[in-house]
Scaffold this active site. Sequence first.
Site, PDB file in Angstrom:
ATOM      1  N   CYS A  35      -0.721   1.636  -6.188  1.00 41.88           N
ATOM      2  CA  CYS A  35      -1.515   2.425  -5.242  1.00 41.88           C
ATOM      3  C   CYS A  35      -2.962   2.142  -5.595  1.00 41.88           C
ATOM      4  O   CYS A  35      -3.321   2.126  -6.781  1.00 41.88           O
ATOM      5  CB  CYS A  35      -1.203   3.912  -5.412  1.00 41.88           C
ATOM      6  SG  CYS A  35      -2.380   5.017  -4.568  1.00 41.88           S
ATOM      7  N   CYS A  77      -4.618  -0.413   1.040  1.00 42.05           N
ATOM      8  CA  CYS A  77      -3.754   0.739   0.793  1.00 42.05           C
ATOM      9  C   CYS A  77      -2.313   0.229   0.794  1.00 42.05           C
ATOM     10  O   CYS A  77      -1.860  -0.363   1.791  1.00 42.05           O
ATOM     11  CB  CYS A  77      -3.961   1.745   1.926  1.00 42.05           C
ATOM     12  SG  CYS A  77      -2.856   3.169   1.870  1.00 42.05           S
TER      13      CYS A  77
HETATM   14  N1  DGL Z   1      -4.341   4.379  -1.852  1.00 37.33           N
HETATM   15  C1  DGL Z   1      -3.097   4.473  -1.202  1.00 37.33           C
HETATM   16  C2  DGL Z   1      -2.135   3.375  -1.640  1.00 37.33           C
HETATM   17  O1  DGL Z   1      -2.548   2.335  -2.096  1.00 37.33           O
HETATM   18  C3  DGL Z   1      -2.368   5.749  -1.016  1.00 37.33           C
HETATM   19  C4  DGL Z   1      -2.764   7.059  -1.505  1.00 37.33           C
HETATM   20  C5  DGL Z   1      -2.257   8.127  -0.572  1.00 37.33           C
HETATM   21  O2  DGL Z   1      -2.934   8.335   0.422  1.00 37.33           O
HETATM   22  O3  DGL Z   1      -1.187   8.702  -0.813  1.00 37.33           O
HETATM   23  O4  DGL Z   1      -0.937   3.533  -1.513  1.00 37.33           O
END
Ligand code: DGL
Length: 280
Positions: free
Chosen positions: A194, A81
């Site tokens: 993301c 993430c």
């Molecule tokens: N998948 C997450 C990232 O790579 C974030 C998505 C979220 O929870 O806002 O930033």
Amino acid sequence: MTHPLPSLAADAPIGVFDSGVGGLSVLRHIHAQLPHEHLIYFADSGYAPYGDREEEWVIRRSLAITDFLVQQGVKALVVACNTATVAAIRAIRTEFPGMPIVGVEPGLKPGAAATRSGKVGVLATERTLQGEKFLLLREQIATATKADFLLQPCIGLADQIELGELDTEATVKLLEGYVVPLLERGADTLVLGCTHYPFVQQAIQRIVGAHSKQHITLIDTGDAVARQLARLLEGAGLLRPAGHALLRGYTSGDAPVLATAFKGLLGLEPDISAIEIAAI
Ligand code: DGL
């Protein structure tokens, strides 16, 4: 407080977490490159999205999830993430010293290497784009390469992907609103900053095809993250060289939702349990 680790064994699983299903875009590369590794995936879908949370909250939540994964006996951690990496990886490394840890950051370096126009669009959450660690990275790469990074917070996009809405009218509309202005400003490279966004890559490619005559490069760092993990495990003598690998999923949301995401996005059907993790 630091958490001493039990001695790490090559046979132990690797822990991977994200605010929700996005980290599966990283897990698929880990699974492909390290097919003998046991993997535990934690989706914090009950608390997603992280992108508009306070930094302090993301840090506390990331530490609590890491603690849970360490209790499951993981030998290494992948923070799949960008938002959690930018906010919390320093705190995780401090509290869990000695464990191989890999994070995910928007691919500014490969973006700068790929651009011909010198303009690189960066699609990410607000929290990522405001994080000190990200701003530092941007400054370093911009100074070294002269690339101009156009930052685009994608509010609401991770929510659509959590809902499994990868190609609905609402998602495409949202994407158009984020992608088209970047193309109009001259970006010829788009960084998917993301881990949720690779799952809407096809929709992005269609939008790009309809609004730009030139070739637009999309940058996803999932493959590089898996390679870095392999290097770290090899260096620590922790690679599991052979044998059938187990895959397990946990979620703070609904188990059937994570099961559907695993099956639909990766074609995998692991055992999945819903659990609650209290913040520390
Ligand atoms: N998948 C997450 C990232 O790579 C974030 C998505 C979220 O929870 O806002 O930033």
